[in-house]
Every structure is written in structure tokens, then in C-alpha cells.
Design an enzyme around this catalytic site. Structure first.
Site, PDB file in Angstrom:
ATOM      1  N   CYS A 108      70.808  18.438 139.674  1.00  0.00           N
ATOM      2  CA  CYS A 108      70.840  19.650 139.658  1.00  0.00           C
ATOM      3  C   CYS A 108      69.399  19.260 139.274  1.00  0.00           C
ATOM      4  O   CYS A 108      68.582  19.076 138.284  1.00  0.00           O
ATOM      5  CB  CYS A 108      71.036  20.281 138.689  1.00  0.00           C
ATOM      6  SG  CYS A 108      70.767  22.429 138.760  1.00  0.00           S
ATOM      7  N   ILE A 109      68.246  19.590 140.360  1.00  0.00           N
ATOM      8  CA  ILE A 109      66.890  19.274 139.985  1.00  0.00           C
ATOM      9  C   ILE A 109      65.719  20.450 140.682  1.00  0.00           C
ATOM     10  O   ILE A 109      65.887  21.031 142.142  1.00  0.00           O
ATOM     11  CB  ILE A 109      66.425  18.064 140.293  1.00  0.00           C
ATOM     12  CG1 ILE A 109      65.113  17.679 139.563  1.00  0.00           C
ATOM     13  CG2 ILE A 109      66.480  17.140 141.690  1.00  0.00           C
ATOM     14  CD1 ILE A 109      64.807  15.854 139.529  1.00  0.00           C
TER      15      ILE A 109
END
Lengths: 173, 520
Positions: A108-109
């Protein structure tokens, strides 16, 4: 889309000719520029680096003792790239709040989220952002809430765990 | 019968004195002598013996079928508590004591790929076949009742990641086991069964387990009561009203998934099923959080320009940051309001999907970005533009059929946001500034949560939105910019309108606490 291939080829040339520290890139299949193998070194100041002395013998004794864990990633560029963000998965297990601790290794970025992606973002910036994420987890945007909780409440224990798994999975074997 | 012989060994229970029998040490005594507590082992697991129900070994119970006699000694709990079950802790989760001494058993049952094969773990010490037979009958009955509802196991799924761990007890229910049963043979599948047993060792309770079993046997009218709460929903002929949370789930997912791929009867009691549904939702809304598209008119209206030194600097060279191709002085590019330029094709391809500058994310149709970005979760709504008037909107709607679905996604999100704002303001006479690309059409996905990953954009009550939508149809759009200004003035702090209804419920479940957290 031909234009996407052109841009990807260009970016690949950039990354391979002048690779950033701790990032190695290669194509999974030379005939397909859309799938990249990436090997990311765990940042030295993070628990994703390991002391190699105990593992290897004298050959490394006089070089640096601390070396980043080798994290394998698969980067897939959609055919719509750069209009759609790349997809990155950790192939090596990582004990990290923002990376799922399973064999998918989803990450998750922010830069890759659909609402944040913009075509001028380059693969290189995605990779450095990934590296940055290893150094600085974002526990408030976690995928692994238990790990995030530990990161927030007991950093020492978190580091120990992360180190343990780095040694177990990411020592380049 | 062996009654006479038995009375030689046992106290006479048919006489005036009541006999108490201890299930633990098989001791027996007269009630008036020692009371209900066993004088031998001080156990409280005792029972007053009556001629109709005699738990003592060797005694015949006239009322119950001979097969069931062994059940007097059959203790379904004890059977497995003897075995050192590695997951014994789980049993605590599954057997709970309800009010009035009743016992609830909840277990997950998985049937295997052999429809007729009944998987039964042997109970140590159980008579040959007897308890198993009873159990099998019962399970066959259940299997028949639930058979049609069972969903075939999904290929490619591991089947191990149940929401509930392994069955804590030895009972495994096959499905479709009764010959000539109505239910089609079901291969694979699983269901959760919650049984309610009468208390087993309670003086006020029905005297023995045979009572329970026989009751279960004539329970053809009642097994639904047993399985209602946790049985897989949506089976054939099983559409009667269900209460409680699972019913809500069923209705909800049925509604959500039916139009898409007609998966009625989806049981979502396992993690994998839930995962699958979530993935489905996410696939259907791949970019529901991304900014909506810019209108083709706006894209076409972007000024085109030949590049000169001002853009490219003294070297006279640069690159389009979308395709990364080199550009030279004299090449024609489009210029966005933010002064970033691109190839016309490159800019158009992006703007057709998202109304943001590919470099700085500024919208081309207003001063604000067209939709939220991570740093800008509460989007300002000053989007009034003089040139996006109503006729253009209508024109767009009619001429862009192929892009309708994408627009619809974007527009729907905008409408949701607007409706949230409006609801927050509680001024029903005030129309939100209708988004230019608002499509009034309806589709089933309308009610779905916007996205799994970013709860903050999810809409509030659907009724509010629908109501507003329908009103919007009949409202002339001429006052749009005024409305927009007004809404931008009062939009702050209005995003936290908690919704009700199943969608909100689902959203809350999925998003955990983040939702409220983010929106407040």
C-alpha cells in the site's frame, strides 16, 4: 499501446543505465517490457538490513558487515501505463505494516493509488518510494494492522521481528 | 424383557420413593435419603429416575426406540473432550451456555466430495453404530434440508481458511444422504450449523438425551429453527423472512451480486467468500476514487501552441512527460491552465479519464482539482464554469455512449459527495451544484460502496441521493454556478453524515473505524 512500450523502454534504459542505490531491475522476460523483476536492498538503517557476518565466512569480513536484505519484487506495468499505475508485489516476505504478510506481498503506497497516480510519475519514483516505505512505514495506512500496532506500540519488538523475518527470507537466497 | 433382572440390580424406581441416579459414578440412591447430590462422588450430574426415563444401564426405556438406548451413555461432549484436541480452546467459542441452562453448539461443517459418504469421527466407547446412526439420520435430514442450498466448493480455493476453525466436535454432516431425498446431491460445500440442545445434565431439564434425539427426529417441522440462523442463505424455496444479521448479509449480497453474475445463495461465512465479494466489488470499481474525466469539450477547448524557447529553454529540447518522447521547438502541444503542456494525444488520453493535470493534478475545468486527492480528501466544490452549461451537458450525454459507463462512475461519486454535503447541511431547498458530468441514469452498482480501500468517499444514504437525483432531472441547471458557490461556502464539516441502511452497514463493517475517523 505502442506509446506505453516506448515510454517503458525508455524508463527501463534509464533505470538500468543509472541504477539508484539499492535497486536492481531486470526484465522477467526479455521480450516483454511490462514485467520487471526488481531486487530491493533493505535500507541499512532499517530492520530490513541484516548483519551478514554470522552467516558468511571471511570473504565479507573486511567489507561492510551490514547489508540490506534482498527483497524481490515483481513490477507489472499495465498496457495502459502511464495512464494506469504500475502494480508492485513483494515476492519476498516482509514484516511491514504496509505490505501484506503473505505470498502476495501486496503493498500500500500512496503514489500508486488510483486517485493519486499521475502519468508523470515514473517507475523510478515508484521504486524509490518503495524503498522509502521500508525505511519509514506508515502505520496509519496499514495493511497488516497487527504489525502496525506493534510498530506503534513497541518499536523494539517490531524491529526484532522485522529483522528476524529479513534474516529468514531476504538474505538473497 | 429384562426388567425383572434389572430391578434385581437396581433400586426400584417404580415405587413411591424416588430414585436418583448419578451419571458420573453410576451410583443410585433414594432421593429422600441423600437428596440430589451424589453421596458417592458428590457429583451434581444426577437424575431422578422415572419408569418412563431410566438412565441406568440395563433398563429399558419403553418410550424410545431400542436403538436410542445407548444414547443414555452417549455424551457428545465427553466424546471429544477425552481426546486431546489441539484446538480445544476453540470449543469454548462454539459451545456456549445460554439462558435457562440451554446449550448452544455452533460448528462449521464441511462436507467432502463424496455425496453419500458420511464422515463420522468415531466416538470412543460408543456402541457400534448406534449413536452414529442416529447422528447420521439427523445429519441426513439436515443435509436434505440444506442440500439445495449448498454451494459447490470453489475450485482453486484452499478451503482451509474458514471463518470458523475446525468443527470442535466429532459430528460431521454429510449432505444428501437420505435415499430418495428431495435435495440434489451436492458435492462439496460447507455450512455452519448452530444447534440448540436442551441442557443435558440438569435436574429441571428433559431427562435424558434420548428425549433430545427423538425430539430432533420428529423435528421435521423444526430443523429450520435450528439451522435458520447460520444456514447458507438463499436456497430454493427458502425465501421466508429471516431475521438478524445473516439475513441482512444475505439480502445485501444478493442485491449487490445478483445483477452482476447472478450468484444468489452466496454464503459469506468464510473469509474466502468475503474476500471474493470484496474483490468483485473492487473490480467493478477499479478507479472509483480517482478523479472523474474531463469533458471532451473542455479538452478540445484547451489552447494548442507551438513550443518555443519559453517552454523548452535555451536548449530547445524537452519531453512530453506523459509519453516521455522528445519534443522540439515548433512541435504543437496543448497547454493546460496550469501552464503544463503535453502532446495533444497524451493529454487527451489522460484527461478523458481524469480531470487533472498529469503533472500537478490541477483540474483543467476549474480552479480546484476535480476530485479528491489523498491530501485533499474534502474536495472543494468551487467548480462553476461559465462554459459548462446545461445544453453542453445534454449534448455530452447523448453523444458519448461509449464512455457512459466510465462517466457514470465518476459522476456517481460526485453525486454522492454532493448528496453528503447536502444532507449535512440539512437545507433541503438548496440544490447542490450539479456536476457537469452527472448522469442521471441508474444501474445496479449505484448502491455499492465506492471502494474498499478508501472509505472516505463512500456515500451516505442512498435515499438522499436518489431523491436528489430525481429532483435534479426536473431542475433547470441555469443557476449552477451560484449553487456551487453556495455549496462551497458551506461544505466544510458536512462530510460526516453517517448513513443508515444496509450499504452503510456494509461500509462500516468493511472500513472498520477508519471511516468515521477520516471523515470527522
Amino acid at each position: 499501446m505502442a506509446s506505453s512500450q516506448k515510454r517503458i523502454t525508455k524508463e527501463l534504459a534509464e533505470v538500468t543505465s543509472d541504477p539508484p542505490v539499492g535497486i536492481k531491475v531486470s526484465l522477467v522476460d526479455e521480450s516483454n517490457v511490462h514485467n520487471w523483476n526488481v531486487i530491493l536492498d533493505g535500507p541499512p538503517d532499517s530492520p530490513y538490513a541484516v548483519c551478514l557476518l554470522s552467516h558468511t565466512s571471511s570473504s565479507l569480513a573486511n567489507s561492510k558487515l551490514i547489508q540490506g536484505g534482498k527483497f524481490k519484487l515483481l513490477l507489472v506495468l499495465p498496457t495502459e501505463y502511464p495512464f494506469k499505475p504500475p502494480v508492485i508485489n513483494f515476492k519476498t516476505r516482509v514484516y511491514h505494516p504496509n505490505i501484506t504478510f503473505d505470498d502476495k506481498g501486496s503493498m500500500c503506497i500512496g503514489i500508486l493509488k488510483a486517485e493519486a497516480w499521475k502519468p508523470s510519475s515514473k517507475i523510478l519514483s515508484v521504486l524509490t518510494a518503495t524503498q522509502q516505505l521500508l525505511s519509514e512505514p506508515v502505520p496509519d495506512d496499514a495493511l497488516e494492522s497487527a504489525i502496525a500496532e506493534k510498530f506503534k506500540s513497541d518499536r523494539k519488538d517490531f524491529n526484532a521481528e522485522a529483522k528476524k523475518y529479513t534474516k529468514q527470507y531476504a538474505t538473497g537466497k | 424383557m429384562d426388567n425383572n433382572q434389572a430391578s434385581g440390580r437396581h433400586l426400584d424406581a417404580s415405587g413411591p420413593r424416588e430414585v436418583v441416579y448419578c451419571h458420573q459414578c453410576e451410583n443410585e440412591w433414594y432421593l429422600d435419603e441423600n437428596g440430589l447430590e451424589c453421596p458417592g462422588c458428590e457429583g451434581e450430574v444426577t437424575e431422578i429416575v422415572s419408569p418412563e426415563s431410566d438412565p441406568r444401564p440395563g433398563q429399558t426405556v419403553p418410550a424410545s426406540p431400542p436403538d436410542l438406548r445407548d444414547l443414555h451413555h452417549h455424551n457428545p461432549w465427553a466424546a471429544d473432550s477425552d481426546v486431546s484436541d489441539p484446538e480445544e480452546a476453540d470449543i469454548e467459542e462454539h459451545i456456549s451456555h445460554g439462558p435457562g441452562g440451554s446449550v448452544f453448539i455452533s460448528q462449521t461443517i464441511r462436507s467432502h466430495g463424496r455425496p453419500r459418504a458420511t464422515q463420522s469421527r468415531r466416538h470412543p466407547g460408543a456402541g457400534p453404530g448406534n449413536p452414529n446412526e442416529v447422528v447420521r439420520d439427523f445429519q441426513s435430514m439436515l443435509g436434505n434440508l440444506m442440500g439445495p442450498n449448498l454451494r459447490p466448493g470453489q475450485p482453486g480455493r484452499s478451503g482451509q481458511d474458514d471463518l470458523f476453525p475446525r468443527p470442535p466436535m466429532g459430528l460431521r454432516f454429510g449432505s444428501g444422504g437420505v435415499p430418495g431425498g428431495a435435495g440434489p446431491g451436492v458435492i462439496g460445500g460447507r455450512f455452519t450449523y448452530t444447534g440448540r440442545l436442551p441442557p443435558r445434565n440438569d435436574a429441571q431439564a428433559p431427562p435424558d438425551i434420548a428425549t433430545y434425539v427423538s425430539r430432533s427426529h420428529h423435528a421435521s417441522q423444526s430443523p429450520r429453527n435450528y439451522i435458520r440462523w447460520h444456514g447458507p442463505p438463499g436456497g430454493a424455496g427458502d425465501h421466508e423472512a429471516r431475521g438478524g444479521m445473516p439475513a441482512g448479509l444475505q439480502a445485501l449480497f444478493g442485491t449487490l451480486l445478483n445483477p452482476a453474475n447472478a450468484r444468489a445463495g452466496d454464503a459469506v461465512y468464510s473469509q474466502e467468500a468475503l474476500d471474493q465479494i470484496i474483490s468483485t466489488l473492487m473490480e467493478q470499481h477499479p478507479s472509483s476514487n480517482a478523479p472523474g474525466p474531463a469533458s471532451p469539450d473542455a479538452i478540445a477547448a484547451l489552447p494548442k501552441k507551438k513550443l518555443d524557447e519559453t517552454q523548452l529553454g535555451p536548449e530547445g529540447k524537452g519531453e512530453c512527460s506523459v509519453c516521455m518522447d522528445d519534443v522540439h521547438i515548433g512541435d504543437e502541444v496543448v497547454m493546460l491552465p496550469c501552464n503544463h503542456w503535453f502532446h495533444e494525444i497524451c493529454a487527451g488520453a489522460w484527461l478523458g479519464e481524469h480531470n487533472t493535470c498529469p503533472i500537478c493534478r490541477k483540474g483543467i475545468e476549474g480552479n480546484a482539482p476535480a476530485a479528491s486527492s489523498p491530501s485533499n480528501s474534502r474536495r472543494s466544490s468551487q467548480t462553476g464554469q461559465p462554459w459548462s452549461s446545461r445544453p453542453e451537458r445534454l449534448h455530452r450525454r447523448s453523444s458519448l455512449g461509449s464512455r457512459l459507463s466510465r462517466e457514470n462512475t465518476g459522476g456517481r461519486n460526485e453525486a454522492r459527495l454532493d448528496s453528503i454535503r447536502n444532507a449535512g447541511r440539512l437545507t433541503p431547498t438548496e440544490e447542490s451544484g450539479p456536476r457537469r458530468w452527472q448522469i442521471v441514469g441508474d444501474d445496479f452498482t449505484r448502491g455499492m460502496p465506492g471502494s474498499y480501500s478508501s472509505p472516505r468517499r463512500r456515500d451516505s444514504e442512498m435515499s438522499v441521493e436518489n431523491q436528489r437525483d430525481s429532483r435534479r432531472v426536473h431542475t433547470s441547471g441555469s443557476d449552477r454556478s451560484r449553487d456551487s458557490r453556495r455549496s462551497s461556502g458551506s461544505a466544510s464539516g458536512s462530510g460526516n453524515n453517517g448513513g443508515t441502511g444496509p450499504i452503510s452497514w456494509l461500509r462500516d463493517r468493511f472500513s472498520g473505524g477508519n471511516d468515521r475517523h477520516n471523515r470527522d
